[in-house]
Design a protein around this motif. Structure first.
Motif, short mmCIF file in Angstrom:
data_model
loop_
_atom_site.label_atom_id
_atom_site.label_comp_id
_atom_site.label_asym_id
_atom_site.label_seq_id
_atom_site.Cartn_x
_atom_site.Cartn_y
_atom_site.Cartn_z
N ALA A 159 0.83 -1.19 -0.07
CA ALA A 159 0.02 -0.03 -0.01
C ALA A 159 0.88 1.51 0.06
O ALA A 159 0.51 2.20 -0.75
N ALA A 213 2.27 1.86 -3.45
CA ALA A 213 1.18 2.37 -4.24
C ALA A 213 1.05 3.73 -4.21
O ALA A 213 0.49 4.31 -5.27
N SER A 214 1.15 4.19 -2.94
CA SER A 214 0.75 5.65 -2.84
C SER A 214 1.96 6.52 -2.64
O SER A 214 1.74 7.93 -2.41
N ASP A 236 4.24 7.83 -4.20
CA ASP A 236 4.68 9.08 -5.23
C ASP A 236 3.39 10.14 -5.00
O ASP A 236 3.88 11.36 -5.13
N SER A 237 2.26 9.73 -4.81
CA SER A 237 1.20 10.67 -4.91
C SER A 237 1.45 11.29 -3.25
O SER A 237 1.15 12.47 -3.32
N LYS A 238 1.89 10.54 -2.35
CA LYS A 238 1.99 11.47 -1.09
C LYS A 238 3.16 12.42 -1.23
O LYS A 238 3.11 13.33 -0.58
N ASP A 246 -7.46 9.04 5.37
CA ASP A 246 -7.25 7.68 4.81
C ASP A 246 -8.54 6.54 5.21
O ASP A 246 -8.37 5.38 5.03
N TRP A 268 -8.09 12.55 -2.17
CA TRP A 268 -6.85 12.26 -1.21
C TRP A 268 -5.92 11.09 -1.79
O TRP A 268 -6.57 10.21 -2.21
N GLY A 269 -4.94 11.37 -1.86
CA GLY A 269 -3.89 10.44 -2.63
C GLY A 269 -3.34 10.74 -3.87
O GLY A 269 -2.74 10.00 -4.76
N LYS A 270 -4.16 11.89 -4.56
CA LYS A 270 -3.64 12.22 -5.66
C LYS A 270 -3.03 13.52 -5.70
O LYS A 270 -3.46 14.30 -5.14
#
Length: 208
Positions: free
Chosen positions: A28, A31-32, A34-36, A111, A205-207
């Protein structure tokens, strides 16, 4: 960066990793991340990571316990909440709550977007309280907060307030005002600022 769930900084065996986490949590994070980085790099600037090279990626660890100074520490999955865990020390009667427990600050909900997951969160807090811990270490806490069961009560009450105010607020700004009115002295305002926008559909969120 935002709270990364259930990363445990703890030696394990002869090899000493800097951080460990469940395999699902590691995936997880990958996967996130880069966006964070895109979001939090701008917020934190020189005070936080800016590139992937700045990130310490935890190693996978899927055992149910870990050992610290000869003492077994239980890794407890939170029911109904993917990638949420806490630590329980039977010897110390201590809970290390991670992102499940906050004290004296606004609670991070970005989240945990749905009402069902937030209800599961409150149920998990009840289960933690039922252990009657002597020590409770929140993942985030005010400098004046005590490391005891009051942190569990604070988190549960805050989540209940959020659930009450969410449908009444016409937009994120109204929700932020309502929660800050109920918790005027709480630190970590960015948690409600972002959490309210996500809950009201004003922020994905996350993008980046």
């Amino acid at each position: 960066m935002a709270p990364i769930p259930n990363v445990i900084e703890q030696p394990a065996g002869d090899h000493i990793p800097i951080a460990i986490a469940a395999s699902a949590t590691v995936e997880a994070i990958k996967a996130s991340v880069d966006s964070k980085l895109a979001i939090w790099g701008l917020q934190l600037k020189e005070h936080g990571p800016q590139t992937l090279a700045d990130i310490v990626m935890p190693e996978s660890y899927d055992a149910a316990t870990l050992t610290v100074d000869g003492e077994a520490i239980e890794i407890v999955d939170a029911n109904g909440m993917p990638n949420r865990r806490y630590l329980w020390s039977p010897t110390l009667r201590a809970v290390f709550g991670g992102v499940l427990i906050f004290s004296g600050v606004h609670v991070w909900t970005a989240d945990t977007k749905g009402a069902e997951q937030r209800a599961a969160w409150r149920s998990n807090l009840d289960a933690i309280a039922a252990r009657a811990p002597d020590v409770v270490v929140p993942g985030h806490m005010a400098t004046t907060a005590k490391p005891d069961a009051s942190a569990i009560a604070h988190t549960k009450a805050w989540l209940a307030a959020f659930e009450q105010e969410l449908p009444k607020a016409k937009d994120a700004a109204a929700l932020i005002d309502a929660i800050k009115a109920r918790y005027p002295d709480a630190d970590m305002g960015i948690a409600i600022d972002i959490g309210a926008k996500v809950a009201k559909g004003e922020m994905a969120w996350g993008k980046p």
